[in-house]
Scaffold this motif. Structure first.
Motif, PDB file in Angstrom:
ATOM      1  N   GLY A  21       0.822  -1.218   0.000  1.00  0.00           N
ATOM      2  CA  GLY A  21       0.000   0.000   0.000  1.00  0.00           C
ATOM      3  C   GLY A  21       0.854   1.265   0.000  1.00  0.00           C
ATOM      4  N   GLY A  22       2.073   1.146   0.497  1.00  0.00           N
ATOM      5  CA  GLY A  22       2.912   2.343   0.619  1.00  0.00           C
ATOM      6  C   GLY A  22       3.886   2.540  -0.538  1.00  0.00           C
ATOM      7  N   GLU A  23       3.827   1.652  -1.519  1.00  0.00           N
ATOM      8  CA  GLU A  23       4.841   1.638  -2.597  1.00  0.00           C
ATOM      9  C   GLU A  23       4.985   2.960  -3.341  1.00  0.00           C
ATOM     10  OE1 GLU A  23       2.290  -0.449  -2.312  1.00  0.00           O
ATOM     11  OE2 GLU A  23       2.959  -2.535  -2.311  1.00  0.00           O
ATOM     12  N   ALA A  24       3.844   3.694  -3.530  1.00  0.00           N
ATOM     13  CA  ALA A  24       3.872   4.884  -4.404  1.00  0.00           C
ATOM     14  C   ALA A  24       4.145   6.189  -3.649  1.00  0.00           C
ATOM     15  CB  ALA A  24       2.548   4.989  -5.152  1.00  0.00           C
ATOM     16  N   ILE A  25       4.481   6.102  -2.394  1.00  0.00           N
ATOM     17  CA  ILE A  25       4.595   7.311  -1.569  1.00  0.00           C
ATOM     18  C   ILE A  25       5.498   8.390  -2.200  1.00  0.00           C
ATOM     19  CG2 ILE A  25       6.390   6.182  -0.119  1.00  0.00           C
ATOM     20  CD1 ILE A  25       4.007   8.708   1.333  1.00  0.00           C
ATOM     21  N   LYS A  26       6.584   7.967  -2.809  1.00  0.00           N
ATOM     22  CA  LYS A  26       7.522   8.969  -3.333  1.00  0.00           C
ATOM     23  C   LYS A  26       7.049   9.636  -4.635  1.00  0.00           C
ATOM     24  CE  LYS A  26      11.688   7.083  -1.264  1.00  0.00           C
ATOM     25  NZ  LYS A  26      12.954   6.441  -1.592  1.00  0.00           N
ATOM     26  N   LYS A  27       5.965   9.135  -5.207  1.00  0.00           N
ATOM     27  CA  LYS A  27       5.453   9.764  -6.429  1.00  0.00           C
ATOM     28  C   LYS A  27       4.670  11.038  -6.122  1.00  0.00           C
ATOM     29  CE  LYS A  27       4.465   5.573  -9.097  1.00  0.00           C
ATOM     30  NZ  LYS A  27       3.271   4.868  -9.600  1.00  0.00           N
ATOM     31  N   CYS A  28       4.305  11.237  -4.867  1.00  0.00           N
ATOM     32  CA  CYS A  28       3.483  12.395  -4.502  1.00  0.00           C
ATOM     33  C   CYS A  28       4.258  13.698  -4.733  1.00  0.00           C
ATOM     34  CB  CYS A  28       3.063  12.291  -3.041  1.00  0.00           C
ATOM     35  SG  CYS A  28       2.175  13.750  -2.481  1.00  0.00           S
ATOM     36  N   VAL A  29       3.614  14.618  -5.478  1.00  0.00           N
ATOM     37  CA  VAL A  29       4.261  15.902  -5.757  1.00  0.00           C
ATOM     38  C   VAL A  29       3.656  17.021  -4.901  1.00  0.00           C
ATOM     39  CG1 VAL A  29       4.963  15.277  -8.083  1.00  0.00           C
ATOM     40  CG2 VAL A  29       2.732  16.348  -7.729  1.00  0.00           C
ATOM     41  N   GLN A  30       2.845  16.629  -3.932  1.00  0.00           N
ATOM     42  CA  GLN A  30       2.280  17.608  -2.997  1.00  0.00           C
ATOM     43  C   GLN A  30       1.394  18.659  -3.673  1.00  0.00           C
ATOM     44  OE1 GLN A  30       2.935  17.964   0.794  1.00  0.00           O
ATOM     45  NE2 GLN A  30       2.695  15.854   0.092  1.00  0.00           N
ATOM     46  N   CYS A  31       0.626  18.235  -4.672  1.00  0.00           N
ATOM     47  CA  CYS A  31      -0.226  19.207  -5.382  1.00  0.00           C
ATOM     48  C   CYS A  31      -1.447  19.613  -4.565  1.00  0.00           C
ATOM     49  CB  CYS A  31      -0.671  18.619  -6.718  1.00  0.00           C
ATOM     50  SG  CYS A  31      -1.790  17.207  -6.534  1.00  0.00           S
ATOM     51  N   GLY A  32      -1.894  18.724  -3.672  1.00  0.00           N
ATOM     52  CA  GLY A  32      -3.028  19.059  -2.802  1.00  0.00           C
ATOM     53  C   GLY A  32      -4.397  18.703  -3.367  1.00  0.00           C
ATOM     54  N   ILE A  33      -4.426  18.065  -4.534  1.00  0.00           N
ATOM     55  CA  ILE A  33      -5.731  17.697  -5.112  1.00  0.00           C
ATOM     56  C   ILE A  33      -6.477  16.744  -4.173  1.00  0.00           C
ATOM     57  CG2 ILE A  33      -6.818  16.384  -6.993  1.00  0.00           C
ATOM     58  CD1 ILE A  33      -4.848  17.706  -8.901  1.00  0.00           C
ATOM     59  N   CYS A  34      -5.732  15.865  -3.520  1.00  0.00           N
ATOM     60  CA  CYS A  34      -6.388  14.907  -2.615  1.00  0.00           C
ATOM     61  C   CYS A  34      -7.140  15.644  -1.499  1.00  0.00           C
ATOM     62  CB  CYS A  34      -5.395  13.900  -2.042  1.00  0.00           C
ATOM     63  SG  CYS A  34      -3.898  14.611  -1.368  1.00  0.00           S
ATOM     64  N   THR A  35      -6.511  16.633  -0.905  1.00  0.00           N
ATOM     65  CA  THR A  35      -7.173  17.368   0.174  1.00  0.00           C
ATOM     66  C   THR A  35      -8.382  18.132  -0.367  1.00  0.00           C
ATOM     67  OG1 THR A  35      -5.160  17.574   1.475  1.00  0.00           O
ATOM     68  CG2 THR A  35      -6.874  19.191   1.901  1.00  0.00           C
ATOM     69  N   ALA A  36      -8.242  18.694  -1.561  1.00  0.00           N
ATOM     70  CA  ALA A  36      -9.356  19.449  -2.154  1.00  0.00           C
ATOM     71  C   ALA A  36     -10.533  18.536  -2.469  1.00  0.00           C
ATOM     72  CB  ALA A  36      -8.886  20.148  -3.417  1.00  0.00           C
ATOM     73  N   THR A  37     -10.245  17.238  -2.699  1.00  0.00           N
ATOM     74  CA  THR A  37     -11.277  16.270  -3.079  1.00  0.00           C
ATOM     75  C   THR A  37     -11.940  15.626  -1.865  1.00  0.00           C
ATOM     76  OG1 THR A  37      -9.945  15.707  -5.012  1.00  0.00           O
ATOM     77  CG2 THR A  37     -11.637  14.128  -4.401  1.00  0.00           C
ATOM     78  N   CYS A  38     -11.213  15.576  -0.771  1.00  0.00           N
ATOM     79  CA  CYS A  38     -11.578  14.714   0.366  1.00  0.00           C
ATOM     80  C   CYS A  38     -12.778  15.235   1.156  1.00  0.00           C
ATOM     81  CB  CYS A  38     -10.365  14.593   1.279  1.00  0.00           C
ATOM     82  SG  CYS A  38     -10.685  13.566   2.719  1.00  0.00           S
ATOM     83  N   MET A  39     -13.787  14.368   1.326  1.00  0.00           N
ATOM     84  CA  MET A  39     -14.981  14.763   2.072  1.00  0.00           C
ATOM     85  C   MET A  39     -14.710  14.852   3.567  1.00  0.00           C
ATOM     86  SD  MET A  39     -18.227  12.981   0.275  1.00  0.00           S
ATOM     87  CE  MET A  39     -17.414  11.479  -0.230  1.00  0.00           C
ATOM     88  N   VAL A  40     -13.771  14.030   4.042  1.00  0.00           N
ATOM     89  CA  VAL A  40     -13.436  14.101   5.473  1.00  0.00           C
ATOM     90  C   VAL A  40     -12.767  15.439   5.766  1.00  0.00           C
ATOM     91  CG1 VAL A  40     -12.163  13.022   7.374  1.00  0.00           C
ATOM     92  CG2 VAL A  40     -13.197  11.589   5.607  1.00  0.00           C
ATOM     93  N   ALA A  41     -11.866  15.849   4.870  1.00  0.00           N
ATOM     94  CA  ALA A  41     -11.186  17.137   5.051  1.00  0.00           C
ATOM     95  C   ALA A  41     -12.169  18.297   4.983  1.00  0.00           C
ATOM     96  CB  ALA A  41     -10.100  17.308   3.991  1.00  0.00           C
ATOM     97  N   ARG A  42     -13.213  18.086   4.208  1.00  0.00           N
ATOM     98  CA  ARG A  42     -14.222  19.141   4.094  1.00  0.00           C
ATOM     99  C   ARG A  42     -14.954  19.325   5.418  1.00  0.00           C
ATOM    100  NH1 ARG A  42     -17.758  17.896  -0.916  1.00  0.00           N
ATOM    101  NH2 ARG A  42     -15.713  17.520  -1.800  1.00  0.00           N
ATOM    102  N   GLU A  43     -15.107  18.227   6.133  1.00  0.00           N
ATOM    103  CA  GLU A  43     -15.863  18.288   7.386  1.00  0.00           C
ATOM    104  C   GLU A  43     -14.997  18.551   8.601  1.00  0.00           C
ATOM    105  OE1 GLU A  43     -19.149  18.266   7.545  1.00  0.00           O
ATOM    106  OE2 GLU A  43     -19.152  18.102   5.359  1.00  0.00           O
ATOM    107  N   SER A  44     -13.701  18.251   8.495  1.00  0.00           N
ATOM    108  CA  SER A  44     -12.839  18.400   9.675  1.00  0.00           C
ATOM    109  C   SER A  44     -11.523  19.081   9.318  1.00  0.00           C
ATOM    110  CB  SER A  44     -12.542  17.015  10.273  1.00  0.00           C
ATOM    111  OG  SER A  44     -11.497  17.120  11.212  1.00  0.00           O
ATOM    112  N   ASP A  45     -11.209  20.136  10.036  1.00  0.00           N
ATOM    113  CA  ASP A  45      -9.925  20.796   9.751  1.00  0.00           C
ATOM    114  C   ASP A  45      -8.757  20.050  10.407  1.00  0.00           C
ATOM    115  OD1 ASP A  45     -10.278  21.434  12.368  1.00  0.00           O
ATOM    116  OD2 ASP A  45     -10.489  23.608  12.053  1.00  0.00           O
TER     117      ASP A  45
END
Ligand code: SF4
Ligand code: SF4
Length: 165
Positions: A21-45
């Motif tokens: 599950g952790g294999e792709a960790i280094k591919k992350c470029v920190q763009c933030g799309i995941c946070t912008a998409t995430c419903m949990v993040a929308r509900e909780s800071d």
């Protein structure tokens, strides 16, 4: 330093790459799309998937493993759908949870949930008996769900051999 963030080499990131599950960790470029998409993040800071991945990339091992954050992901995979780099934050957080669990950092609410299911076979046994039994009766289905207890015994034997009968 510029570039360092996108090509991190923290020991924790390297460790996580070897966990399913952790294999792709280094591919992350920190763009933030995941946070912008995430419903949990929308509900909780308190929950920001990009930030949590950043902490892993920067090697903040103890803080991440002791944090509640990896456990807040509900695995809806919306972020994985949108990530342009082929990263699944959910899979990464599952890998983090595996390490955290091995080191004894499972949040108490999760422990209680597993203990209850292993004891009763249900998370809400009372709710089951009050409502669903009647429905099953109405539908002419088996009401005595002994199979559930049997299933729990199989699970215990296979995955929790240390738990007493
Ligand atoms: S969307 Fe993908 S690349 Fe962007 S921060 Fe999230 S995990 Fe990283
Ligand atoms: S999988 Fe987890 S991090 Fe991704 S959008 Fe769903 S809850 Fe948020």
């Amino acid at each position: 330093m510029e570039g360092e963030l996108h090509h991190p080499s923290s020991d924790f990131a390297k460790e996580l790459e070897k966990v399913p599950g952790g294999e792709a960790i280094k591919k992350c470029v920190q763009c933030g799309i995941c946070t912008a998409t995430c419903m949990v993040a929308r509900e909780s800071d308190k929950y920001r998937p990009r930030q949590l991945i950043q902490k892993i990339l920067l090697g903040e091992r103890e803080e991440v493993l002791k944090s509640l954050q990896p456990w807040l992901c509900m695995s809806c995979m919306m972020c994985e759908e949108r990530c342009q780099e082929g990263v699944s934050p959910s899979d990464i957080f599952h890998a983090v949870r595996r390490i955290a669990a091995k080191e004894g950092h499972v949040p108490s609410a999760y422990k209680q949930t597993v203990e209850t299911v292993l004891k009763d076979g249900w998370l809400l046994e009372d709710s089951y008996s009050d409502f669903i039994e009647d429905d099953r009766d109405d539908l002419g289905l088996e009401m005595n769900l002994k199979w559930n207890k049997k299933f729990v015994e199989h699970v215990k034997k296979k995955y929790f051999p240390e738990v007493e009968e």
